[in-house]
Design a protein around this motif. Structure first.
Motif, mmCIF file in Angstrom:
data_model
loop_
_atom_site.group_PDB
_atom_site.id
_atom_site.type_symbol
_atom_site.label_atom_id
_atom_site.label_comp_id
_atom_site.label_asym_id
_atom_site.label_seq_id
_atom_site.Cartn_x
_atom_site.Cartn_y
_atom_site.Cartn_z
ATOM 1 N N PHE A 43 -56.946 -38.165 -16.278
ATOM 2 C CA PHE A 43 -56.445 -37.484 -15.079
ATOM 3 C C PHE A 43 -55.120 -36.819 -15.434
ATOM 4 N N ASP A 44 -55.084 -35.498 -15.437
ATOM 5 C CA ASP A 44 -53.826 -34.806 -15.716
ATOM 6 C C ASP A 44 -52.917 -34.861 -14.491
ATOM 7 N N ALA A 45 -51.613 -34.906 -14.758
ATOM 8 C CA ALA A 45 -50.631 -35.118 -13.691
ATOM 9 C C ALA A 45 -50.059 -33.783 -13.218
ATOM 10 N N THR A 46 -50.920 -32.962 -12.607
ATOM 11 C CA THR A 46 -50.485 -31.626 -12.177
ATOM 12 C C THR A 46 -49.964 -31.623 -10.741
ATOM 13 N N ALA A 47 -50.119 -32.735 -10.005
ATOM 14 C CA ALA A 47 -49.608 -32.847 -8.628
ATOM 15 C C ALA A 47 -49.252 -34.307 -8.362
ATOM 16 N N THR A 73 -57.993 -45.936 -16.979
ATOM 17 C CA THR A 73 -57.498 -44.718 -16.324
ATOM 18 C C THR A 73 -56.450 -44.119 -17.260
ATOM 19 N N LEU A 74 -56.785 -42.994 -17.826
ATOM 20 C CA LEU A 74 -55.894 -42.344 -18.796
ATOM 21 C C LEU A 74 -55.071 -41.274 -18.081
ATOM 22 N N MET A 75 -53.765 -41.495 -18.020
ATOM 23 C CA MET A 75 -52.884 -40.511 -17.403
ATOM 24 C C MET A 75 -52.467 -39.481 -18.453
ATOM 25 N N GLY A 76 -52.568 -38.222 -18.077
ATOM 26 C CA GLY A 76 -52.327 -37.148 -19.040
ATOM 27 C C GLY A 76 -50.875 -36.742 -19.144
ATOM 28 N N GLY A 77 -50.006 -37.725 -19.457
ATOM 29 C CA GLY A 77 -48.598 -37.381 -19.620
ATOM 30 C C GLY A 77 -48.361 -36.389 -20.744
ATOM 31 N N GLY A 78 -49.219 -36.437 -21.775
ATOM 32 C CA GLY A 78 -49.112 -35.486 -22.887
ATOM 33 C C GLY A 78 -49.885 -34.209 -22.625
ATOM 34 N N PRO A 93 -49.094 -23.582 -14.418
ATOM 35 C CA PRO A 93 -47.639 -23.604 -14.606
ATOM 36 C C PRO A 93 -47.244 -24.845 -15.409
ATOM 37 N N LEU A 94 -46.297 -24.686 -16.325
ATOM 38 C CA LEU A 94 -45.882 -25.798 -17.182
ATOM 39 C C LEU A 94 -44.833 -26.648 -16.469
ATOM 40 N N LEU A 95 -44.995 -27.964 -16.559
ATOM 41 C CA LEU A 95 -44.097 -28.905 -15.894
ATOM 42 C C LEU A 95 -43.209 -29.594 -16.915
ATOM 43 N N ASP A 96 -41.997 -29.969 -16.500
ATOM 44 C CA ASP A 96 -41.122 -30.712 -17.422
ATOM 45 C C ASP A 96 -41.448 -32.203 -17.341
ATOM 46 N N ASP A 97 -40.824 -32.991 -18.230
ATOM 47 C CA ASP A 97 -41.134 -34.424 -18.331
ATOM 48 C C ASP A 97 -40.893 -35.164 -17.016
ATOM 49 N N ALA A 98 -39.792 -34.832 -16.329
ATOM 50 C CA ALA A 98 -39.451 -35.540 -15.089
ATOM 51 C C ALA A 98 -40.499 -35.269 -14.011
ATOM 52 N N ALA A 99 -40.952 -34.025 -13.904
ATOM 53 C CA ALA A 99 -41.965 -33.672 -12.894
ATOM 54 C C ALA A 99 -43.291 -34.352 -13.210
ATOM 55 N N ILE A 100 -43.648 -34.401 -14.490
ATOM 56 C CA ILE A 100 -44.905 -35.061 -14.896
ATOM 57 C C ILE A 100 -44.848 -36.547 -14.573
ATOM 58 N N GLN A 101 -43.706 -37.199 -14.870
ATOM 59 C CA GLN A 101 -43.577 -38.635 -14.594
ATOM 60 C C GLN A 101 -43.631 -38.911 -13.094
ATOM 61 N N ALA A 102 -43.013 -38.042 -12.299
ATOM 62 C CA ALA A 102 -43.043 -38.214 -10.832
ATOM 63 C C ALA A 102 -44.482 -38.090 -10.331
ATOM 64 N N ASN A 103 -45.232 -37.153 -10.901
ATOM 65 C CA ASN A 103 -46.631 -36.995 -10.504
ATOM 66 C C ASN A 103 -47.461 -38.224 -10.892
ATOM 67 N N ILE A 104 -47.220 -38.738 -12.109
ATOM 68 C CA ILE A 104 -47.951 -39.933 -12.561
ATOM 69 C C ILE A 104 -47.659 -41.112 -11.622
#
Length: 417
Positions: A43-47, A73-78, A93-104
């Motif tokens: 599951f990619d963390a796009t939202a 459940t594989l989170m797509g942090g990478g 749109p490309l997300l930064d690390d903080a936004a990806i972690q918040a989505n995860i």
């Protein structure tokens, strides 16, 4: 000849309509019969939340665990840093690390409602692919992994071809996505003995790549299984409503709104959705789905209650049904309607009915709200709204007012207490 699986998991997948395709049905069946098998979905963390379109995958993981196997459940942090180009017309749109972690963090809350995590043979694992993808050495990765991929073959996959055929740009960054997803399967097999990747049928090419790579590098036999890409009976993509995506997190989609989405299922979809999104026996799903006339509405209420109970709990489902009956059958307000609370400052000397319709989420813009009023689709406390210039002052909002758009969408507006 049709293959009849022995494993309970594959039988459930077939009987309930989850199965679109499988790379090796007999081989997978035998592997499942050999004991608890780890299987994953990414599951990619796009939202900040997944939406209803992901629910079929979550239910597959739930059935996997209920039949004695180990969900991952594989989170797509990478991979979220790259973006899956599959069947997309443009680059994400490309997300930064903080936004990806918040989505995860937001996404993880949903899984606990469906599967149990823990250190048991069938206890689920939550893993982030950033664990290995963030550490990759580019040259070593190209040499050890990239050499196993044929660009000619990658260009032949439908997900890539459809983009190129429309002459839309496909960045080199996105082109790498399928290699990274294939590498995920390899790493999950190496680290956790994972033998199965599942996903929507749009992921077929990516899954096959992972199987090939794992065979070439580790000489291990692994499998792929896909679910159909669901559309509703009127051709809309599953998970979308007139108001946009139907999110699984309660703070983005209140339980009542979620319940109402399922209550509004089209007649032709009821039996199919009962099999996919509830745990009612298949025979009962077929019986309910075959009901006609007003009786099918009771089947839709059962569907809405069962799905809402799984995600939000039985109490939320009961409250949503009670509110719906109050609103629709008795013309009342209902305690569980989506509520807009306004501060006195927001109201000021008065606030327009058009603003209230937009703020409450019943229309996306002032223009849409005015059109709703002009077409007699808007109501205030169940009375038709005809004046788009109507202003409400603080006194008018001392008691909560009910706004309606059409017959099925409602909201309360009140002053903050």
């Amino acid at each position: 000849m049709t293959y009849h699986p022995k494993s309970e998991f594959l039988r459930v997948m077939i009987e309930r309509g989850f199965l679109a395709d499988c790379t090796d049905m007999q081989g997978l069946d035998e592997a499942l019969m050999a004991g608890p098998a780890p299987a994953y979905i990414g599951f990619d963390a796009t939202a900040r939340s997944l939406h209803v379109g992901s629910l079929i995958q979550i239910m597959m993981l739930r059935w996997l665990q209920k039949t004695g196997h180990k969900p991952i459940t594989l989170m797509g942090g990478g991979t979220t840093k790259v973006g899956d180009p599959s069947f997309r017309a443009d680059e994400r749109p490309l997300l930064d690390d903080a936004a990806i972690q918040a989505n995860i963090d937001g996404i993880q809350r949903v899984f606990a409602a469906y599967i149990e995590y823990g250190d048991t043979p069938s206890g689920a694992l939550m893993i982030n692919n950033a664990e290995w993808l963030d550490q990759l050495n580019y040259i070593a990765f190209l040499r050890d992994i990239g050499r196993h991929f044929s660009v000619n073959r990658m260009l032949s996959f439908e997900s890539v071809k459809s983009r190129l055929d429309r002459e839309q740009s496909l960045s080199f960054l996105e082109f790498n996505y399928m290699i990274l997803q294939a590498y995920d399967f390899l790493e999950l097999n190496r680290r956790y003995g994972c033998i199965l990747q599942m996903g929507g049928s749009d992921q077929w090419g990516n899954i096959v790549n992972g199987i090939d790579l794992t065979r070439r590098v580790l000489d291990h036999e692994v499998y792929g299984l896909t679910s159909p890409l669901l559309t509703t009976a009127d051709g809309r993509k599953m998970g979308k409503s007139a108001d946009g995506a139907v999110w699984l997190n309660a703070d983005m989609c209140p339980p009542y709104t979620f319940w109402q989405f399922w209550r509004n299922t089209m007649d032709a979809d009821v039996g199919r959705f009962l099999k996919l999104y509830t745990e009612l026996p298949v025979s009962e799903c077929d019986r309910l789905g075959a009901l006609q006339g007003s009786e099918i509405n009771e089947a839709k209420i059962i569907l809405a209650n069962e799905v809402t109970t799984l995600l939000h709990g039985a109490e939320a489902a009961r409250a949503a049904e009670a509110t719906a009956r109050e609103v629709f059958e008795k013309g009342g307000v209902g305690d569980d309607l989506p509520t807009l609370e306004l501060s006195p400052d927001e109201i000021g000397d008065g606030i327009s009915i058009v603003q209230l319709i937009v703020k409450s989420g019943l229309a996306k813009s002032g223009k849409e709200a005015k059109r709703l009023i002009a077409e007699n689709g808007a109501r205030l406390d169940d009375a038709p709204l005809t004046d788009a210039g109507l202003m409400l002052d603080r006194a008018a909002l001392e008691v909560p007012v009910k706004l309606s758009a059409g017959k099925k969408r409602h909201a309360l507006v009140k002053i903050e207490s």
